[in-house]
Design an enzyme around this catalytic site. Structure first.
Site, PDB file in Angstrom:
ATOM      1  N   LYS A  27     -12.865 -26.268  31.716  1.00  0.00           N
ATOM      2  CA  LYS A  27     -11.932 -27.322  32.162  1.00  0.00           C
ATOM      3  C   LYS A  27     -11.225 -26.918  33.473  1.00  0.00           C
ATOM      4  CE  LYS A  27     -11.103 -29.262  27.549  1.00  0.00           C
ATOM      5  NZ  LYS A  27     -11.334 -28.313  26.477  1.00  0.00           N
ATOM      6  N   GLU A  78     -19.629  -6.304  17.839  1.00  0.00           N
ATOM      7  CA  GLU A  78     -18.573  -6.649  16.882  1.00  0.00           C
ATOM      8  C   GLU A  78     -17.425  -5.661  16.977  1.00  0.00           C
ATOM      9  OE1 GLU A  78     -21.782  -6.703  16.098  1.00  0.00           O
ATOM     10  OE2 GLU A  78     -22.212  -8.173  14.518  1.00  0.00           O
ATOM     11  N   THR A 108      -9.189 -23.327  26.118  1.00  0.00           N
ATOM     12  CA  THR A 108     -10.573 -23.157  26.527  1.00  0.00           C
ATOM     13  C   THR A 108     -10.541 -22.404  27.858  1.00  0.00           C
ATOM     14  OG1 THR A 108     -10.496 -25.301  27.621  1.00  0.00           O
ATOM     15  CG2 THR A 108     -11.499 -25.235  25.440  1.00  0.00           C
ATOM     16  N   ARG A 166     -17.872 -21.999  29.484  1.00  0.00           N
ATOM     17  CA  ARG A 166     -17.401 -22.605  28.234  1.00  0.00           C
ATOM     18  C   ARG A 166     -16.958 -21.487  27.305  1.00  0.00           C
ATOM     19  NH1 ARG A 166     -18.985 -27.485  28.986  1.00  0.00           N
ATOM     20  NH2 ARG A 166     -17.789 -28.157  27.192  1.00  0.00           N
ATOM     21  N   ASP A 178      -1.723 -25.642  22.476  1.00  0.00           N
ATOM     22  CA  ASP A 178      -3.132 -25.672  22.878  1.00  0.00           C
ATOM     23  C   ASP A 178      -3.128 -26.150  24.329  1.00  0.00           C
ATOM     24  OD1 ASP A 178      -5.683 -26.476  23.485  1.00  0.00           O
ATOM     25  OD2 ASP A 178      -6.057 -27.475  21.576  1.00  0.00           O
ATOM     26  N   TYR A 182     -24.970  -6.658  20.951  1.00  0.00           N
ATOM     27  CA  TYR A 182     -24.023  -6.902  19.851  1.00  0.00           C
ATOM     28  C   TYR A 182     -22.814  -6.007  20.045  1.00  0.00           C
ATOM     29  CZ  TYR A 182     -25.960 -10.128  16.458  1.00  0.00           C
ATOM     30  OH  TYR A 182     -26.355 -11.260  15.817  1.00  0.00           O
TER      31      TYR A 182
HETATM   32  N1  DSN Z   1     -14.077 -32.299  24.597  1.00  0.00           N
HETATM   33  C1  DSN Z   1     -12.797 -31.920  25.128  1.00  0.00           C
HETATM   34  C2  DSN Z   1     -12.288 -32.921  26.114  1.00  0.00           C
HETATM   35  O1  DSN Z   1     -13.094 -33.592  26.731  1.00  0.00           O
HETATM   36  O2  DSN Z   1     -11.103 -33.057  26.283  1.00  0.00           O
HETATM   37  C3  DSN Z   1     -11.785 -31.661  24.099  1.00  0.00           C
HETATM   38  O3  DSN Z   1     -12.316 -30.974  23.046  1.00  0.00           O
END
Ligand code: DSN
Length: 417
Positions: free
Chosen positions: A229, A54, A226, A235, A199, A52
């Protein structure tokens, strides 16, 4: 690998090795997915999951923080370098969490955000009525002016901004294949007294690798993202700010204690590892190749006369009207291709006449295949295989065999040194 899991929990072990096989033997075209290195996986599986922590480095609520501080500081410093940012909060558990924490940091209940319409490529957290966000804040939306070219209607954006006076002018998308005019966003944000926020979740890796523009270079105030990707990390989410210690302080307070509890330190360690990988010169080559590959795929579909939003792509993804191009709905196309080992997702397209669970479109892209070393010739073959299936020129079984050969020839790499 998985020695303890195999010995102690056959149910979970079976699922995990099943997924390993699915990933190894298929072609992943979902544009928001990718393969992390084994170094990232080691960090995810580390003892840091036990801790933990915080608070923030050197300002924690519990003891025993020598190594959590080390790992979070490393992640922050690498993130700042990657995106040319002055502040980074690496604790958001995902992209949606990053956006929610950002809204609560910058807005009062009842304030307005102007973002991209979901059906034109935006995201649920950019103000879709199904989210709780719309019970608290007001959302207005801009769209494309011309779906054929993908041009955003900046005049209409300006008109709406002057009318609704948003506190945030939000750029960013999950299904839009063009670069944005960042200077125009900043101009309209300034005129209407809004902060310019983007974003960047989908294109973070392309920005980090220098393959597309960095919104910070055009005066954006804040970026959310994120860390998976195109960025090819675990993630998770992250918020980056520039030029404002005050903004950074608000973000930190909003993420913790405003919204989240204890940060997932194993995940933050994995983010640090992935950011380190993205700082290597090879990541620049990778991100440029992602776009070259997407353009090569779009070229095949264009030659075939297929209908794509914006007519093609300038980034990593393609949004194709499967219904108009092939007489196959998005859901049917997804299912057919899945059987052949090609994974992508059905997707609503602008002005879709079909339903969200069975829309007209399919969305696909090249981040994962490029990680496997696919180049233009390889993805050209993949695009042709997709067309063969969607036009019923070849059987699913035959295509599956070719997919297997391609997958075997391009194993998922274990590291990116
Ligand atoms: N799930 C993501 C995507 O596939 O673009 C976006 O949140």
């Amino acid at each position: 690998m998985y020695d303890f899991l195999k010995r102690e929990d056959m149910d979970v072990y079976t699922a995990v090795v099943g997924e390993d096989g699915r990933e190894e033997n298929g072609l992943e075209l979902i544009p928001s997915e990718n393969y992390v290195s084994h170094a990232v996986r080691d960090a995810l599986a580390s003892t840091l999951t036990n801790k933990y922590a915080e608070g923030y480095p050197e300002k924690r609520y519990y003891g025993g923080q020598d190594f959590t501080d080390m790992v979070e500081t490393t992640a922050i410093e690498r993130a700042k370098k990657l995106f040319n940012a002055e502040y980074a909060n690496v604790q958001p558990l995902g992209g949606a969490n990053a956006n929610i924490a950002m809204y609560f940091a910058l807005l009062e209940p009842g304030d307005t955000v102007l973002g991209m319409e979901l059906s034109h490529g935006g995201h649920l957290t950019h103000g879709h009525p199904v989210t709780y966000l719309t019970k608290i804040f007001n959302f207005a939306h801009y769209q494309m002016k011309d779906v054929e070219t993908g041009d955003i209607d900046y005049d209409e954006m300006r008109r709406i901004a002057n009318e609704v006076k948003p506190k945030i002018l939000l750029a960013g998308f999950s299904a839009y294949p063009r670069e944005l005019d960042y200077a125009k966003f900043v101009e309209i944000a300034k005129e209407s007294g809004a902060l310019a926020v983007m974003d960047i979740a989908h294109i973070a890796g392309l920005i980090a690798g220098g393959a597309v523009k960095n919104p910070f270079d055009y005066g954006f105030d804040l970026l959310t993202t994120t860390t998976h990707k195109t960025l090819r990390g675990p993630r998770g989410g992250m918020i980056l700010t520039r030029n404002s210690a005050e903004l950074a302080r608000k973000i930190d307070k909003s993420v913790f204690p405003g919204f989240q509890g204890g940060p997932h330190m194993n995940n933050i360690a994995a983010k640090a590892v992935a950011f380190g990988e993205a700082l290597r010169p090879s990541f620049k080559t990778y991100s440029l190749q992602v776009i070259k590959n997407a353009k090569a795929m779009a070229h095949v579909f264009a030659e075939h006369g297929a209908k794509m939003v914006a007519g093609g792509t300038e980034n990593h993804l393609i949004l194709l009207d499967a219904w108009k191009s092939f007489g196959v709905s998005g859901a049917d196309a997804e299912a057919l291709l899945d059987k052949a080992g090609i994974t992508l997702n059905k997707n609503i397209i602008p002005n879709d006449t079909r339903k969200p669970m069975d829309p007209s479109g399919i969305r696909f892209g090249t981040p994962a295949l490029t990680t496997r070393g696919f180049t233009e010739d390889d993805v050209t073959l993949v695009a042709n295989l997709m067309i063969d299936i969607l036009t019923k020129k070849d059987s699913v079984e035959n295509v599956r065999k070719t997919v297997q050969k391609m997958a075997t020839a391009h194993p998922i790499p274990e590291s990116f040194v």
